[in-house]
Design an enzyme around this catalytic site. Structure first.
Site, PDB file in Angstrom:
ATOM      1  N   GLU A 148      -3.195   7.662  -4.045  1.00  0.00           N
ATOM      2  CA  GLU A 148      -3.165   6.383  -3.345  1.00  0.00           C
ATOM      3  C   GLU A 148      -3.039   5.253  -4.366  1.00  0.00           C
ATOM      4  O   GLU A 148      -3.757   5.235  -5.356  1.00  0.00           O
ATOM      5  CB  GLU A 148      -4.452   6.207  -2.527  1.00  0.00           C
ATOM      6  CG  GLU A 148      -4.471   4.941  -1.689  1.00  0.00           C
ATOM      7  CD  GLU A 148      -5.793   4.755  -0.945  1.00  0.00           C
ATOM      8  OE1 GLU A 148      -5.790   4.780   0.292  1.00  0.00           O
ATOM      9  OE2 GLU A 148      -6.844   4.585  -1.630  1.00  0.00           O
ATOM     10  N   TYR A 203       0.863  -1.183   0.000  1.00  0.00           N
ATOM     11  CA  TYR A 203       0.000   0.000   0.000  1.00  0.00           C
ATOM     12  C   TYR A 203       0.893   1.224   0.000  1.00  0.00           C
ATOM     13  O   TYR A 203       1.908   1.264   0.717  1.00  0.00           O
ATOM     14  CB  TYR A 203      -0.891   0.005   1.253  1.00  0.00           C
ATOM     15  CG  TYR A 203      -1.635   1.308   1.436  1.00  0.00           C
ATOM     16  CD1 TYR A 203      -2.926   1.464   0.941  1.00  0.00           C
ATOM     17  CD2 TYR A 203      -1.043   2.400   2.092  1.00  0.00           C
ATOM     18  CE1 TYR A 203      -3.608   2.665   1.086  1.00  0.00           C
ATOM     19  CE2 TYR A 203      -1.717   3.604   2.232  1.00  0.00           C
ATOM     20  CZ  TYR A 203      -2.989   3.738   1.729  1.00  0.00           C
ATOM     21  OH  TYR A 203      -3.652   4.923   1.862  1.00  0.00           O
TER      22      TYR A 203
END
Lengths: 384, 290
Positions: free
Chosen positions: A196, A108
């Site tokens: 993101e 992530y």
């Protein structure tokens, strides 16, 4: 301002960040031709701005071309319901087909503005593909954060902190560092408020590939990014909100019955709260701004009246720059022009309030004038 | 006594020749603010009414001894205008401009760290010491000079509402200021509360917050530890839907953080007198403060 995954990936590609081979599809007639050109496995991804599309059935991983075509047929044109859309869902107008990559590990990675520390924060985690809020709650030790001084830009030691924190092997570390530097530059170049990548895939070939891409751009910066401004897709927004924005009005639609028109965002929020405390539900947030004129008042009226749930209107204006007499003239003109049939409570205070009240009183219109806010609240309760 | 501005404050206006600049300059002059200079690059040597205009803040400060600046320039030029004021060494820069890109403000905030200039705003109504000095766009006549209440807020018109109610119940104000509705600002709640605590004339404070961020929570904890003056608190946005930006760039509830309920709870836990109904704020202050 949110942009679609496919748009974000265009920006990524331009910046040299690797993304899976993909093709955009916006009508069912193209599906067969697109799929025939691609090699499975394929990811079929609904292009909607609302979050939670995976859980809502908007993303399918297909092992074969046939499966991909079937998935695409059903997703394109569907009303996709996610935790962010409400029960009606949003219409899927575009799909992204992507070729699968051989994933060894999922990470992530995000970059955002930290408003409390007034810097840029990079967040990374080995728990890729999961909801980062859940990871933060359940296993915070898996999250690594690095704060970057916006004047100094990203430093080598900060990149290494992430690399060692994620326990990346040497070969992967190099590609990760390269990606992160490019992503940080992209963040700064396009005035992002968030980027993101979840998941960020580490492949068998030690490459890092952005499987997903979320990009939020600071709306205040759009004057210097006209190309990004053109990416704005309003199709998932409430049509009244879109219309209001075109008139320079700050309007958010809610599901109550009392519309409100206020000058200033803080007072507009407090006015919604006041309506709720009077035992009725606010139908909207509407800030006409400090410099509102008669035309904006009229447009505000028109937007509020276009909402069929609205049973009454509360105008709460604290005259500063916007004088009460000007406001009152605007209200009277709009009420006449639009043939206003709903009850309206007007509460004015501030500059030229007496002249304003006189204009309302002499208009012959059924406008209920409130003294102070407590009085206005009781009038609202009576109104329904 | 008052905080940040008083009768010695000498004010210059950045953007004085623009439409907004002219209007608000005249309003401030009318209120009694000592406006000594204006700045519009390229218009140095001209006058706006009787006020001399300079090409740069540095020149204006040098020639007129200005100590504070009000910034009324459009968003693309506002960040730079703040930095120019900082570089010229003004004590106070008040930036009214709404809509400055966040990354610009990040650079400004970090760039002015350690410098002597205090920044109020951006995206704020400004600051007023009633009867003495107004650097901002708020309506002057609603204020009542002489204290004892200090007012600090994230909002504009909501602050006027609060001040109006204070005046209506006979509670005057020492200084009222809006710290701005943007996510990145100069002066924060704690800076103002600390100044009010140290100001002899201020005997009580009203703090007006709204959803988004955690400035109110931090301020509440600070108050419990550091203030002995009574504080009344109000938070706007109880009914705001999550994930939506309520007008102000900084007013957004994200992932359950920054809610009005959470802020009110933090205020209560820390001994702040919470006002739930805006219409009753004046009355509540009268009960608590007198």
């Amino acid at each position: 301002m949110k942009i679609h995954e496919y748009q974000a990936k265009e920006l990524f590609k331009e910046a040299g960040i690797v993304v899976p081979a993909g093709t955009l599809c916006s009508n069912k007639g193209e599906i067969a031709a697109i799929v025939s050109q691609m090699s499975p496995p394929l990811a079929v991804k609904a292009q909607v701005l609302a979050g939670g599309r995976g859980k809502g059935g908007g993303v399918v991983l297909a092992g074969s071309k046939e499966e991909a075509s079937r998935a695409a047929e059903s997703i394109l044109g569907m009303q996709l319901v996610t935790r962010q859309t409400g029960a009606e869902g949003v219409l899927v107008q575009k799909l992204l087909f992507e070729e699968g990559v051989k994933v060894r590990r999922e990470l992530y990675l995000s970059i955002l503005v930290d408003r409390e520390r007034a810097d840029i924060v990079i967040i990374a985690s080995s728990a890729g593909g999961m909801d980062i809020e859940t990871v933060a709650e359940e296993s915070p030790e898996q999250i690594i954060t690095v704060h970057v001084n916006p004047l100094l830009d990203l430093q080598g030691y900060q990149v290494r902190e992430l690399i060692f924190g994620l326990s990346l092997e040497k070969a992967v570390a190099k590609s990760f560092a390269d990606l992160l530097n490019k992503l940080y530059s992209l963040f700064m170049q396009y005035d992002c408020s968030m980027v993101e990548i979840n998941p960020l895939a580490v492949t068998d070939a030690d490459e890092v590939i952005a499987l997903d891409a979320k990009v939020d751009i600071d709306s205040n910066s759009l004057y210097r990014h006209p190309d990004i401004g053109e990416m704005h897709d309003t199709s998932e927004e409430d049509p009244l909100e879109v219309a209001a924005a075109e008139h320079g009005l700050n309007y958010i639609r809610l599901d109550g019955t009392i519309g409100s028109m206020v000058n200033g965002a803080g007072l507009a929020m407090a006015t919604m709260d006041l309506i709720k405390q009077a035992g009725i539900e606010p139908a909207n947030f509407l800030d006409v701004g400090g410099g509102a004129n008669a035309e904006m008042v009229e447009n505000g009226f028109r937007i509020i009246m276009s909402d069929p749930n609205v049973r009454g209107i509360f105008i709460n204006i604290f005259g500063g720059i916007l004088r009460c007499d000007v406001l009152a003239e605007g209200v009277v003109a709009a009420a006449r022009k639009l043939d206003l049939s709903l009850p309206v409570v007007v509460r004015m205070e501030g500059t030229n309030v007496d002249e304003g009240k006189k204009i309302l009183a002499e208009s012959g219109l059924d406008l209920i004038s409130a003294g102070d806010l407590s009085h206005a609240a009781s009038l609202l309760t009576e109104m329904i | 006594m008052a905080i940040f501005i008083d009768h010695n404050t000498r004010v210059l206006i950045q953007g004085i020749t623009g439409k907004e600049g002219q209007f608000h300059t005249r309003q401030c002059v009318q209120y009694g603010t000592n406006i000594v200079a204006g700045v519009t690059p390229g218009k140095g040597g001209q006058k706006m009414d009787e006020i001399p205009v300079f090409n740069s803040v540095a020149a204006a400060c040098r020639e007129t001894g200005a100590t504070a600046s009000m910034i009324l320039v459009p968003p693309p030029f506002a960040a730079e205008a703040i930095l120019e004021a900082v570089d010229a060494g003004v004590e106070l820069a008040v930036c009214i401009t709404e809509g400055i890109p966040v990354l610009d403000m990040l650079r400004v905030k970090n760039g002015m760290a350690g410098k002597k200039t205090r920044l109020i705003g951006p995206n704020c109504p400004g600051i007023i010491t009633p009867g003495t000095c107004k650097i901002g766009i708020m309506p002057g006549p609603i204020h009542m000079p002489g204290g004892p209440v200090g007012v600090v807020s994230r909002s504009g018109t909501l602050t006027y509402e609060v001040v109006h109610q204070l005046t209506a119940v006979g509670l005057g104000q020492t200084t009222c200021l809006g710290i701005g509705g943007d996510p990145i600002n100069g002066t924060n709640f704690i800076d103002c509360l600390s100044a009010f605590q140290n100001d002899a004339e201020t005997r009580a404070v009203v703090m007006v917050g709204e959803i988004g961020g955690n400035a109110e929570e931090e301020a509440a904890a600070w108050i419990a530890k550091n203030m002995d003056k009574p504080v009344v608190g109000f938070i706007a946005g109880l009914t705001a839907p999550p994930g939506r930006r309520m007008g102000h760039a900084g007013a957004i509830v994200s992932n359950g953080q920054g809610t009005a309920a959470g802020k009110l709870a933090a205020m209560r836990e820390n001994g702040i007198h919470v006002c739930e109904k805006l219409g009753e704020l004046g009355k509540l202050c009268k009960t608590v403060f007198i």
